[in-house]
Write a protein that holds these residues in place. Structure first.
Motif, PDB file in Angstrom:
ATOM      1  N   LEU A  41     -59.727  17.043  56.333  1.00 53.75           N
ATOM      2  CA  LEU A  41     -58.660  16.538  55.478  1.00 53.75           C
ATOM      3  C   LEU A  41     -58.187  17.582  54.476  1.00 53.75           C
ATOM      4  CD1 LEU A  41     -60.106  12.982  54.777  1.00 53.75           C
ATOM      5  CD2 LEU A  41     -58.596  13.719  56.629  1.00 53.75           C
ATOM      6  N   GLY A  42     -58.916  18.669  54.379  1.00 50.96           N
ATOM      7  CA  GLY A  42     -58.532  19.753  53.477  1.00 50.96           C
ATOM      8  C   GLY A  42     -59.635  20.782  53.408  1.00 50.96           C
ATOM      9  N   THR A 294     -72.208  16.730  50.766  1.00 55.83           N
ATOM     10  CA  THR A 294     -72.295  15.564  49.897  1.00 55.83           C
ATOM     11  C   THR A 294     -71.287  14.530  50.359  1.00 55.83           C
ATOM     12  OG1 THR A 294     -72.490  14.873  47.574  1.00 55.83           O
ATOM     13  CG2 THR A 294     -70.633  16.293  48.122  1.00 55.83           C
ATOM     14  N   PHE A 295     -71.400  13.317  49.815  1.00 58.75           N
ATOM     15  CA  PHE A 295     -70.555  12.186  50.204  1.00 58.75           C
ATOM     16  C   PHE A 295     -69.968  11.581  48.943  1.00 58.75           C
ATOM     17  CE2 PHE A 295     -70.443   7.514  51.360  1.00 58.75           C
ATOM     18  CZ  PHE A 295     -69.343   7.606  52.196  1.00 58.75           C
ATOM     19  N   ASP A 299     -65.378  10.162  51.904  1.00 60.70           N
ATOM     20  CA  ASP A 299     -65.374  11.320  52.800  1.00 60.70           C
ATOM     21  C   ASP A 299     -66.558  12.230  52.528  1.00 60.70           C
ATOM     22  OD1 ASP A 299     -62.826  10.616  53.978  1.00 60.70           O
ATOM     23  OD2 ASP A 299     -61.913  11.251  52.085  1.00 60.70           O
ATOM     24  N   LEU A 300     -66.804  13.118  53.473  1.00 62.33           N
ATOM     25  CA  LEU A 300     -67.854  14.124  53.346  1.00 62.33           C
ATOM     26  C   LEU A 300     -67.254  15.428  52.841  1.00 62.33           C
ATOM     27  CD1 LEU A 300     -69.333  13.358  56.843  1.00 62.33           C
ATOM     28  CD2 LEU A 300     -70.507  12.840  54.706  1.00 62.33           C
ATOM     29  N   ASN A 308     -66.567  30.965  52.134  1.00 72.15           N
ATOM     30  CA  ASN A 308     -66.236  30.768  50.709  1.00 72.15           C
ATOM     31  C   ASN A 308     -65.316  29.568  50.507  1.00 72.15           C
ATOM     32  OD1 ASN A 308     -67.701  33.154  50.157  1.00 72.15           O
ATOM     33  ND2 ASN A 308     -65.863  34.399  50.437  1.00 72.15           N
ATOM     34  N   THR A 309     -65.622  28.492  51.256  1.00 77.75           N
ATOM     35  CA  THR A 309     -64.797  27.290  51.167  1.00 77.75           C
ATOM     36  C   THR A 309     -65.669  26.041  51.134  1.00 77.75           C
ATOM     37  OG1 THR A 309     -64.614  27.067  53.579  1.00 77.75           O
ATOM     38  CG2 THR A 309     -62.881  28.327  52.449  1.00 77.75           C
ATOM     39  N   VAL A 310     -65.031  24.954  50.712  1.00 80.05           N
ATOM     40  CA  VAL A 310     -65.597  23.623  50.880  1.00 80.05           C
ATOM     41  C   VAL A 310     -64.572  22.800  51.648  1.00 80.05           C
ATOM     42  CG1 VAL A 310     -64.764  22.910  48.600  1.00 80.05           C
ATOM     43  CG2 VAL A 310     -66.547  21.576  49.718  1.00 80.05           C
ATOM     44  N   MET A 311     -65.036  22.048  52.654  1.00 81.04           N
ATOM     45  CA  MET A 311     -64.158  21.268  53.510  1.00 81.04           C
ATOM     46  C   MET A 311     -64.365  19.785  53.239  1.00 81.04           C
ATOM     47  SD  MET A 311     -64.639  23.329  57.133  1.00 81.04           S
ATOM     48  CE  MET A 311     -64.665  21.758  57.921  1.00 81.04           C
TER      49      MET A 311
END
Length: 318
Positions: A41-42, A294-295, A299-300, A308-311
Motif C-alpha cells: 500500500l506504500g 509490526t501491525f 495493516d502490516l 532503507n525503507t518501510v513497507m
C-alpha cells in the motif's frame, strides 16, 4: 429566455461534475475492493539500515541503526513526522504509553524519547551491547547481547533495578503479561523470567540461532534464524508445541491477534502462519532484507534493512 438558458447551462455543468465525481468514487471503491492481502500500500524512505518497527497506537516508529536516528511516520498515510537523533546504534524500541524507549547498542545506552514531540528525556547506561527492550507495564527490560544478561529499569525515571543472568547472546525479549521471555541466539534456547522479581522459571531448547519472539496469548513463538523454522512453546510450562518450516533466515515475528507473521531475511518474503498448526497461509514479497515487522490494527509494516525503507502491506481482516 437568456436567464433560463444560463440556469440550464449551470445545471448541465453541475450534472457533469456530479457524474465525474460519482465515477471517481466508484473507481476508487473498485480499486480498494481489488486490493488483496500482501499488496503493498506504500513504501516509505527512512534512515540508513532500518531494523525495527513499533506502533504506538497512532504512529509507526523505525530505528535506523546506521543513521543514529529514529523515524516517526503517520500510520494513516506514511507521512514522515520527524527524524530524531539518538545515541549511536539504535536497535529496538518499546512504548510505555507515553514515551519510546530505544536501545543504543554501540553506546551501551538506552534512550527515553517523548513520543509526542521526539524530545529526549534521558539516556541511561544499559550494559554490554543492549539489544532488545520490552515494557511490562511498570518497568523496561533490556537484553545485553555481549553480557549474557537482562537488565530491569524503572520506566518512570530510568533507575536500574537489577540484572539477571540468561543464556548466551540474548537478543529479542517479550512480556506475556506475567513473565519475561528472552531468545538466546548462541545457546539456542529461551529463558523464562518472572517479571515481578526476575526469578528464572526455565530454559527451553529451540532451533538454531533464535532471534525474534512473539506471544499469541497462549504460546511463545520463536524465529530460528539459522534453522529456517519457527518454534512454538506453551507459555505456561515451556513445552515444545511444534516446529514449522518457513523461509531462509527468519527474523521478525509478530502476532496480529489472529495469525503469526514472519519476515524471512534472505528470502525477501513475509509469511502468514496459522497459530493452531503452523500451516503457511500465505507468502508475500517484501523488499531487500526484511527484518522488523509490526501491525497497526489494519495493516502490516515491514522493515527492509537493505532498501532503507518501510513497507505498508495489506492484511485482510479475518
Amino acid at each position: 429566455m437568456k436567464t433560463l438558458s444560463t440556469l440550464f447551462d449551470i445545471f448541465c455543468f453541475a450534472f457533469v461534475l456530479f457524474c465525474i465525481f460519482s465515477a471517481s468514487i466508484r473507481l476508487e471503491a473498485t480499486e480498494i475492493a481489488l486490493q488483496k492481502e500482501g499488496d503493498i500500500l506504500g513504501t516509505f524512505a527512512v534512515g540508513k539500515n532500518p531494523v525495527r518497527a513499533l506502533f504506538d497506537g497512532t504512529h509507526i516508529w523505525v530505528t535506523n541503526i546506521n543513521s543514529d536516528t529514529v523515524t516517526k511516520l503517520r500510520a494513516s498515510d506514511g507521512s514522515t513526522l520527524g527524524n530524531f537523533p539518538v545515541s549511536s546504534g539504535p536497535l529496538d524500541m518499546a512504548f510505555d504509553g507515553t514515551n519510546i524507549w530505544i536501545t543504543n547498542a554501540s553506546r551501551g545506552k538506552i534512550t527515553k524519547l517523548r513520543a509526542s514531540d521526539g524530545t529526549i528525556l534521558g539516556t541511561f547506561d544499559a550494559g554490554n551491547f543492549p539489544f532488545a527492550i520490552a515494557f511490562d507495564g511498570t518497568n523496561v527490560w533490556v537484553t545485553n547481547q555481549s553480557g549474557n544478561t537482562v537488565m530491569k529499569f524503572r520506566a518512570s525515571n530510568g533507575e536500574k533495578l537489577d540484572t539477571f543472568d540468561v543464556g548466551t547472546s540474548p537478543r529479542d525479549i517479550i512480556f506475556d503479561g506475567e513473565n519475561i521471555w528472552v531468545a538466546n541466539a548462541s545457546s539456542n534456547d529461551v529463558t523464562k523470567l518472572r517479571a515481578s522479581d526476575g526469578a528464572a522459571l526455565g530454559t527451553f531448547r529451540v532451533g538454531f540461532g533464535p532471534r525474534g519472539i512473539a506471544f499469541d496469548g497462549k504460546n511463545i513463538w520463536i524465529s530460528n534464524f539459522n534453522s529456517a523454522n519457527v518454534t512454538k512453546l506453551r507459555a505456561h510450562d515451556g513445552a515444545k508445541a511444534g516446529t514449522y518450516a518457513v523461509g531462509d533466515n527468519p527474523r521478525g515475528i509478530i502476532f496480529d491477534g489472529t495469525y503469526i507473521w514472519v519476515t524471512n531475511y534472505s528470502s525477501n518474503t513475509v509469511m502468514k502462519l496459522s497459530i493452531s498448526d503452523g500451516a503457511i497461509l500465505g507468502t508475500f514479497q517484501a523488499g531487500a532484507g526484511p527484518l522488523g515487522i509490526t501491525f497497526d490494527g489494519n495493516d502490516l509494516w515491514v522493515i527492509n534493512y537493505s532498501d532503507n525503507t518501510v513497507m505498508r502491506m495489506k492484511r485482510e481482516l479475518p
